[in-house]
Structure formats: C-alpha cells, structure tokens
Scaffold this motif. Structure first.
Motif, PDB file in Angstrom:
ATOM      1  N   PHE A  29       3.384  -4.866  -4.188  1.00  0.00           N
ATOM      2  CA  PHE A  29       2.479  -3.896  -3.558  1.00  0.00           C
ATOM      3  C   PHE A  29       1.802  -4.498  -2.330  1.00  0.00           C
ATOM      4  N   ILE A  30       1.269  -5.712  -2.460  1.00  0.00           N
ATOM      5  CA  ILE A  30       0.571  -6.355  -1.339  1.00  0.00           C
ATOM      6  C   ILE A  30       1.550  -6.663  -0.201  1.00  0.00           C
ATOM      7  N   SER A  31       2.701  -7.228  -0.551  1.00  0.00           N
ATOM      8  CA  SER A  31       3.662  -7.608   0.488  1.00  0.00           C
ATOM      9  C   SER A  31       4.202  -6.392   1.220  1.00  0.00           C
ATOM     10  N   LEU A  32       4.547  -5.332   0.494  1.00  0.00           N
ATOM     11  CA  LEU A  32       5.075  -4.134   1.150  1.00  0.00           C
ATOM     12  C   LEU A  32       3.985  -3.398   1.925  1.00  0.00           C
ATOM     13  N   THR A  33       2.734  -3.540   1.506  1.00  0.00           N
ATOM     14  CA  THR A  33       1.634  -2.960   2.287  1.00  0.00           C
ATOM     15  C   THR A  33       1.537  -3.628   3.645  1.00  0.00           C
ATOM     16  N   ALA A 186       3.578 -10.629   5.523  1.00  0.00           N
ATOM     17  CA  ALA A 186       4.442  -9.841   4.648  1.00  0.00           C
ATOM     18  C   ALA A 186       5.664 -10.647   4.213  1.00  0.00           C
ATOM     19  N   ALA A 244       2.165   0.860  -2.417  1.00  0.00           N
ATOM     20  CA  ALA A 244       1.998   0.507  -1.003  1.00  0.00           C
ATOM     21  C   ALA A 244       2.051   1.757  -0.132  1.00  0.00           C
ATOM     22  N   THR A 245       2.981   2.655  -0.429  1.00  0.00           N
ATOM     23  CA  THR A 245       3.093   3.899   0.331  1.00  0.00           C
ATOM     24  C   THR A 245       1.831   4.737   0.202  1.00  0.00           C
ATOM     25  N   THR A 247      -1.187   3.700  -0.487  1.00  0.00           N
ATOM     26  CA  THR A 247      -2.282   3.028   0.227  1.00  0.00           C
ATOM     27  C   THR A 247      -2.189   3.265   1.728  1.00  0.00           C
ATOM     28  N   LEU A 282      10.324   1.175   2.509  1.00  0.00           N
ATOM     29  CA  LEU A 282       9.522   0.247   1.707  1.00  0.00           C
ATOM     30  C   LEU A 282      10.028   0.195   0.271  1.00  0.00           C
TER      31      LEU A 282
END
Length: 304
Positions: A29-33, A186, A244-245, A247, A282
C-alpha cells in the motif's frame, strides 16, 4: 474439486500467516501510493504546462527612477518612448509573433502587487512610483520569446524583458525533482514488498511442507500445489493496490479539487477521475511483483 481444494489451502495459508499478510498489504500500500503519487504529480505537471504555456506572457518593463539598465541612462521612460515601444509591438512586422498587447501602469502594478502580497508586511511600504510600468505581451508561440527579447532588450526606455516561462520552468523543475524522489522512495518500498512477499511465501511453504509432501505422493500437479502460495502474495498485493488507489483518489478529490482548487482558482488541477487511469496499473504492478516473487521463491524452497 481442485478449485475447492485450492481455495481451502489459500484460506488456511492466509489464516496461518495473517500477520505477515497484513505486513505485505501495508508495505505494498505504501509503496504503490508513492508510485501513484509520482504518476499523479507527472500528470499535474503536464496539465499545468498545457494550461500555463497557453497563457504565458512576456513582460516588457519600462524604465523608472531606480532602474540601472544602460538603456535607462536617460531616466524614466518618456511618453514618446512608451508610444514608440507600443507602436512597434502592434506593428505588422510583429503580428506573426504577438497575439495581444496590454499596457500596465504603475498604479495597476501596485494594485496587482498588493493583491499578490496581501499578507506580507512589506505591502504597505511599496508605492506606485517604485514599480515599473510594463507591456504584457501574449505570444502566438511562447517559444518565440527571444524575438521580443532581442528587439527590446536594448531599446531606450526599456529596463528589462522578462519571460514568465522561465519562472514556470523553474517550478516544473522542482516538481519533476519531487516526482523523481517519490519514484525513488517507491522503488525502495517495492523492493521491501517483494522481499516481504518472498519471506512470507517461504515461511508458508516451510510450515506446510508435510501437506505438500503428501500432495506430491498422491500425484497432485505442480500448479495445484503452488497456486495457493502464489495467490496469498497476489491477493495481499492487490488489496494494497486497492488501498493505494483509494488514498490517491481521496487526495485528488478532497485536497486538489477541494482545498487547493478553492485557494488557487486560476490553477488547473487534475481531476479525481484521472486516478482511475492509474488504478489498473497500480493493482497490476502489485499483483505481478507479488506473483513473480512467489514463483521464484517456490522454485527454490518448494521442490515439486
């Protein structure tokens, strides 16, 4: 029968490694954000370029009392010099380069200055006679700035010729640097996610080595044995991609189109629907990385 068996093994694996699965979801989640943020930032840069480059102006600032340019040696611009400059700008020889010409007096320049620096303590200390009058020139092609610069940079009565595009280029350079930083972070986070997926699958395979041994003895295929392990990582990564999407959509909807759009109404911000352009990428990126990492790990630690 095989489908039910795969689902059963998948559910069992998710329950046994719940903490690790949650870790994969969070790291993904963090990396794809960060990946999505870099993508949105690039979309914003492209949109701002298209919006502002069509409105970019060349400012021909005229001489005032405190001007130090050699062309201002005779003092402030005279009425005759001002009329000559305007006549040249509006002449047929410049019609292919100049779209419109607007004159800005010192009083109008002061008004714009006061609007721009309304919250600054220096706003009350600046007077109209300290600010230059100018001609604001809209170009047919913003790339033709040098034509105006060469024609007026040494003209008597002209202090300096300024291209707003230079300021925009500086801004876009900073934004591109921010985009590159986001992509770098990322990349590091994606590497962490891949390693975490590999570790999780390795532990899951080790904890179920007895079951997989029995499955090999009864003739289960390689795909049937490996599929539950692969799906564990892929599902966790896809959930991270969905988070991530969501967010990024919330940031675009509430921050860009909400708060910032009200604060800067003249700026063209990307819409929240443009996040949907990045959403499939993503989710696919997360799923592919998790799937490849799982397969490579299984080849090494799960001999079938």
């Amino acid at each position: 029968m095989r489908f039910a068996f795969v689902l059963g093994e998948l559910g069992s694996g998710l329950r046994r490694n719940l903490a690790m699965v949650i870790s994969i979801v969070l790291v993904t989640f963090i990396s794809l954000t960060f990946v999505g943020a870099a993508g949105l930032l690039q979309l914003q840069i492209n949109q701002m370029k298209g919006y502002w480059y069509d409105r970019v102006q060349v400012a021909v600032f005229l001489c005032v009392d405190n001007s130090t340019s050699p062309s201002c040696a005779a003092g402030p611009v005279s009425d005759e010099q001002r009329d000559d400059i305007q006549a040249i700008l509006e002449s047929d020889s410049f019609s292919e380069y100049v779209s419109t010409v607007e004159y800005e007096s010192q009083e109008e320049a002061l008004g714009h200055f006061q609007d721009q620096f309304a919250n600054s303590p220096i706003v009350d200390s600046v007077t109209a006679d300290q600010l230059p009058e100018s001609f604001r020139v809209n170009l047919v092609d913003p790339e033709k700035y040098e034509v105006i610069n060469e024609a007026f940079s040494s003209t008597p009565g002209v202090d300096v010729v300024s291209d707003q595009r230079e300021l925009l280029e500086r801004l876009f350079t900073y934004m591109n640097v921010a985009s590159a930083i986001a992509l770098t972070i990322a990349g590091v986070m994606l590497l962490c996610a891949v390693l975490l997926v590999a570790t999780t699958i390795r532990l899951s395979a080790f904890s179920r080595r007895r079951e997989t041994g029995i499955m090999r003895l009864v003739g289960a295929s390689k795909a049937v044995i490996q599929l539950p392990f692969v799906l564990e990582g892929v599902i966790a990564a896809v959930v991270g991609g969905l988070l991530a999407t969501g967010t990024l959509w919330a940031v675009a909807h509430f921050a860009l189109n909400g708060v910032l759009a009200e604060m800067y109404p003249e700026t063209a911000f990307i819409s929240s629907t443009e996040v949907l352009l990045l959403a499939p990428l993503l989710i696919l990126l997360g799923g592919v990385l998790a799937g490849v990492s799982s397969l490579l790990t299984l080849r090494r630690y799960l001999r079938v």
